[in-house]
Design an enzyme around this catalytic site. Sequence first.
Site, PDB file in Angstrom:
ATOM      1  N   GLN A  79       7.005  -3.840   0.203  1.00  0.00           N
ATOM      2  CA  GLN A  79       7.238  -4.307   1.583  1.00  0.00           C
ATOM      3  C   GLN A  79       8.577  -3.746   2.086  1.00  0.00           C
ATOM      4  OE1 GLN A  79       5.999  -6.979  -0.766  1.00  0.00           O
ATOM      5  NE2 GLN A  79       4.096  -6.069  -0.117  1.00  0.00           N
ATOM      6  N   GLY A 102       0.861  -1.186   0.000  1.00  0.00           N
ATOM      7  CA  GLY A 102       0.000   0.000   0.000  1.00  0.00           C
ATOM      8  C   GLY A 102       0.891   1.227   0.000  1.00  0.00           C
ATOM      9  N   HIS A 103       0.840   1.988  -1.064  1.00  0.00           N
ATOM     10  CA  HIS A 103       1.651   3.196  -1.153  1.00  0.00           C
ATOM     11  C   HIS A 103       0.734   4.412  -1.181  1.00  0.00           C
ATOM     12  CE1 HIS A 103       5.057   0.717  -3.182  1.00  0.00           C
ATOM     13  NE2 HIS A 103       5.063   0.622  -1.877  1.00  0.00           N
TER      14      HIS A 103
END
Length: 408
Positions: free
Chosen positions: A198, A39-40
Site C-alpha cells: 500500500q 497488487g504489484h
Amino acid sequence: MNLVVVGAQWGDEGKGKMVDYLADDADVVVRFSGGANAGHTIKVGERTFALHLIPAGIISPGKTVVLGNGMVIDPASMFEELAGIAAQGIDWRGRVVVSDRAHLVLPGYKSEDRAIDERRARPIGTTGRGIGVAYGRKASRDGVRVADLWDPVVWNSLSPSDQEWLEPFKEKLGEMKVNLASYMMGLKDKKVLLEGAQGALLDLDHGTYPYVSSGISTTPGAALGAALGPRKIDKCLGVFKAYQTRVGNGPFPTEMAGSDEELAHELRELGHEYGVTTGRPRRIGYLDLVALRYSGWINSLDGFILSHLNLYDGFENIGICTAYELDGEEIDFFPSCAADLERIKPIIKTFPGWEGKVADARSWEEIPEGAKDVVKFIEEFTGVPVHGYSVGPLRSETFMKEMPWTAS
Ligand code: IMP
C-alpha cells in the site's frame, strides 16, 4: 544492511517494480505488511507478473523471500499465486519463507469484510480480501497465526469447516514457517530488502483515516513486521509518482475533477491506471507536495524514487500542488480529519513542459533540463532528495542517482 522501500502516496506508485530492481543486489527480500489487497505488477522481458502476497523479489533468480509477521496471509491465495509463478517458469521451492507469527485470512473473512463495508455509513471501498477482518481479529486477540495450526488448543477451537479448509495447507506451510526473529538474527551481514505494501497515506495511523487499510504501510512497520528493531533499519526509500492516484473511497485533495477530467483520463490511459487486484479505474490527481513532505517525515525517508515523470513528456505544462486552502485559509500541513481533507482546495503551481524525453533518460544527466527543474523544486520543498527514477514499465527503464546499498 537493511533497506526499506515503501509507497509514499496511496499505493500503486511502482514499488513492486523498484523492489524487483533492487532485489538484484539483495540477499533476501522481506515483505512486512498487508496481504492480498496489494497488487504489484512487474514486467520482465515478455513476461508480466501480477503479485499480491509474494514479495516482488521472487522474480530474481535464487533470492529468498520472506512473508513477515506484519502480514495477513490467505494460504489459498498464496499457493495459487505460487502455482501461477511456477507456470511462468519461476522455481520458488525452497525460496519462500513465512513468519510463524503472521496471521491467517480464513475463508469467512472476505465476505465479512465486504458485508462490513456495505453496512458502513461511509464505505471505505475495501478490496474485499479479508484484510480488515484479519487485522481486526489480530488486535482483538482472536486471530489465528501460522504457528497456531500446530497448537492443539487453537486448532480445536476452529470450526470443522475451517479445519477442513486449512488441513491441505498445513504440511506445505510447515516446511515454509520460521521463527522470524531468529531468522533475521542470522542475516546480520546480509543485504535485506524490506518491501512495504500500500502507501503512507493508507497507513492505519498516518493515512486518511478511516479511509485507510488496516496494516502499517509506513517504514516503522518494517521494524515491527519483519522482526527487527528500529535501530536495525539502515535506509528508507519512498516511491512516488509524478501525479497522484487513489483506488477506493476517501479524500483526495488534488483529485482532477470538472474541467480537469480530460487530463485525468489522459494520464489514466497513458499510465494504465487500473487496479491490479480489483481492476477498478484509479482516481487521478495532481502531485501533492504537502502530502509528499508529510510522507517524507513520517517515513523518515533518506530518499525518494520518482516514477512516471515520463508521462508528462510532450505536455505543455504540468501542475503540482504546493499548498492547501482550508475554509479560506492557506495551510501547509496534511490535516488529520477526512472532513477537512474533503474541503481542501489545492493551490496548484504550474511548471512549463520540457523539450526531450524523460522516457529516454537512463541517468540523471540525461533528464531534460525542464524536468530537472521540477525535480529540484520537489527536493527543496520536501527536504528529501530523489535517489532514483523509474521512466517506464521495464526493469531496464530504471536508474539510480545515489547508490541504494550504502547506509546514509
Ligand atoms: P482493504 O485494505 O482491502 O481493506 O482496502 C482499504 C482501502 O485501501 C481501499 O480504499 C483500497 O482500495 C485501498 N487499498 C488497499 N490495498 C491497496 C493497494 O495495494 N494499492 C492501492 N490501494 C489499496
